[in-house]
Design a protein around this motif. Structure first.
Motif, short mmCIF file in Angstrom:
data_model
loop_
_atom_site.label_atom_id
_atom_site.label_comp_id
_atom_site.label_asym_id
_atom_site.label_seq_id
_atom_site.Cartn_x
_atom_site.Cartn_y
_atom_site.Cartn_z
N ARG A 135 -6.55 113.79 -46.71
CA ARG A 135 -7.32 112.67 -46.22
C ARG A 135 -6.75 112.07 -44.94
O ARG A 135 -7.47 111.40 -44.19
CB ARG A 135 -7.43 111.59 -47.31
CG ARG A 135 -8.01 112.11 -48.62
CD ARG A 135 -8.28 110.99 -49.60
NE ARG A 135 -9.37 110.15 -49.15
CZ ARG A 135 -10.66 110.45 -49.34
NH1 ARG A 135 -11.01 111.56 -49.96
NH2 ARG A 135 -11.60 109.64 -48.91
N LEU A 170 -14.85 116.96 -44.08
CA LEU A 170 -15.07 115.54 -44.31
C LEU A 170 -15.98 115.31 -45.51
O LEU A 170 -15.71 114.46 -46.37
CB LEU A 170 -15.68 114.90 -43.06
CG LEU A 170 -14.78 114.71 -41.85
CD1 LEU A 170 -15.62 114.35 -40.62
CD2 LEU A 170 -13.75 113.62 -42.11
N ARG A 185 -15.19 113.76 -49.18
CA ARG A 185 -15.73 112.39 -49.14
C ARG A 185 -14.81 111.45 -48.37
O ARG A 185 -14.48 110.35 -48.83
CB ARG A 185 -15.97 111.86 -50.55
CG ARG A 185 -17.07 112.59 -51.33
CD ARG A 185 -18.43 112.37 -50.68
NE ARG A 185 -19.51 113.00 -51.43
CZ ARG A 185 -20.32 112.36 -52.26
NH1 ARG A 185 -20.15 111.05 -52.47
NH2 ARG A 185 -21.29 112.98 -52.89
N MET A 186 -14.37 111.90 -47.22
CA MET A 186 -13.49 111.07 -46.41
C MET A 186 -14.25 109.90 -45.80
O MET A 186 -15.49 109.92 -45.72
CB MET A 186 -12.82 111.92 -45.33
CG MET A 186 -11.89 112.99 -45.87
SD MET A 186 -10.92 113.77 -44.56
CE MET A 186 -10.27 115.21 -45.43
N ASP A 187 -13.52 108.92 -45.36
CA ASP A 187 -14.13 107.68 -44.90
C ASP A 187 -15.08 107.87 -43.72
O ASP A 187 -16.06 107.14 -43.58
CB ASP A 187 -13.04 106.67 -44.49
CG ASP A 187 -12.21 106.20 -45.68
OD1 ASP A 187 -12.69 106.35 -46.83
OD2 ASP A 187 -11.10 105.69 -45.47
N SER A 188 -14.79 108.84 -42.87
CA SER A 188 -15.59 109.02 -41.65
C SER A 188 -16.80 109.94 -41.84
O SER A 188 -17.51 110.23 -40.87
CB SER A 188 -14.71 109.60 -40.53
OG SER A 188 -13.68 108.71 -40.19
N THR A 189 -17.05 110.37 -43.07
CA THR A 189 -18.10 111.38 -43.30
C THR A 189 -19.45 110.95 -42.76
O THR A 189 -20.11 111.68 -42.00
CB THR A 189 -18.21 111.71 -44.80
OG1 THR A 189 -16.96 112.16 -45.28
CG2 THR A 189 -19.26 112.78 -45.02
N ASP A 233 -8.61 112.60 -41.59
CA ASP A 233 -9.95 112.02 -41.43
C ASP A 233 -10.32 111.79 -39.96
O ASP A 233 -11.33 112.29 -39.46
CB ASP A 233 -10.00 110.70 -42.21
CG ASP A 233 -11.39 110.06 -42.19
OD1 ASP A 233 -11.96 109.88 -41.12
OD2 ASP A 233 -11.88 109.72 -43.28
#
Length: 281
Positions: free
Chosen positions: A60, A86, A90-94, A63
């Motif tokens: 992660r 990503l 399910r990374m924050d920037s997806t 990201d």
């Protein structure tokens, strides 16, 4: 005489042995920090393999770098691998990365994939993003995918573009999806649906629209459905009659009886008479 094998040995140590197997380096002997460093490598295949391995490990911390590659990398495989990593993790920037790809990526397939991700992970603020896709994408297949998502998710923020394309898009499917999306967002747009049904030059478009009304007609659809009984396309006439039957307004029965006597198409006449009977007229 010793220099050639020595040089080969040095090269073998400097370059990961997995290259001979079609890999830029051996991922199994590479640390997470090294993988993230490889995302900055000058060779695209190193960036690609790093993104793939980062996906497998769900690192992660990568990201931000992956999101930057989605937007900026010149290699199409690297951009897609970065977005996939990503998304898988399910990374924050997806979502932001998918929205960016939907707007700027040069590959049609990438933009469509990005829109599919937006459909799954997006929210109301994704509506204006898809509005930009609708207005600016050079391919109507991508525009159509955006219109379908807007309709399915009932997102606001694209209404001005949907109104414009409902009457100007080059493909009938896109015109239909835009006007459907408007009605889903707000019932006040139903008159635009009626307007397109009355005016669209393509038989298949009018048929699609009248079939939509047939599924769940509302009282305000009655007048336009009666008009469609006189449409130049017999299938539109027949489905308009069925829609009126589903509406259940008994006052329409005498109209259907009169028109059944006037039309020359046997199937249309039979449909009109059958629906009139069902309505009790």
């Amino acid at each position: 005489m010793v220099r050639t094998p020595l040089l080969a040995l040095l090269l073998a140590l400097a370059l990961p042995g997995a290259a001979s197997a079609g890999k830029a380096f051996d991922a199994s002997t590479t640390s997470g920090n090294q993988l993230m460093d490889y995302l900055d490598h000058g060779a695209w295949d190193f960036r690609y393999d790093a993104a793939r391995e980062i996906e497998h490990r769900c690192i992660r911390e990568a990201d931000a770098k992956l999101a930057a590659l989605v937007e900026e990398d010149p290699n199409t495989k690297v951009r897609l691998a970065s977005l996939t990593a990503l998304t898988t993790c399910r990374m924050d920037s997806t979502l932001v990365a998918a929205e960016t790809m939907s707007l700027v990526d040069s590959e049609l397939a990438h933009r469509k994939k990005a829109i599919a991700i937006i459909e799954k992970l997006g929210n109301e603020r994704s509506g204006p993003v898809l509005a930009q896709v609708l207005r600016g994408d050079p391919d109507e297949a991508v525009q159509l995918k955006a219109a379908v998502v807007l309709r399915k998710r009932a997102w606001r923020g694209a209404e001005p573009v949907q109104k414009e394309l409902a009457f100007s898009a080059g493909t009938g499917a896109l015109r239909v999806e835009c006007v459907r999306g408007l009605v889903v967002v707000d019932a006040k747009h139903r008159p635009l649906f009626h307007k397109l049904l009355r005016s669209d030059p393509e038989d298949k478009v009018r048929l699609s629209l009248v079939r939509i009304l047939e599924e769940a007609p509302r009282p305000e659809d009655k007048d336009v459905l009666i008009e469609m009984l006189d449409d130049g396309y017999s299938k539109v006439q027949r489905h308009a009659a069925r829609a009126l039957g589903n509406l259940g307004d008994r006052s329409v029965a005498p109209i259907l009886r009169d028109k059944a006597l006037a039309v020359t198409d046997r199937k249309v006449a039979e449909e009109f008479a059958e629906v009139a009977t069902r309505l009790g007229g």
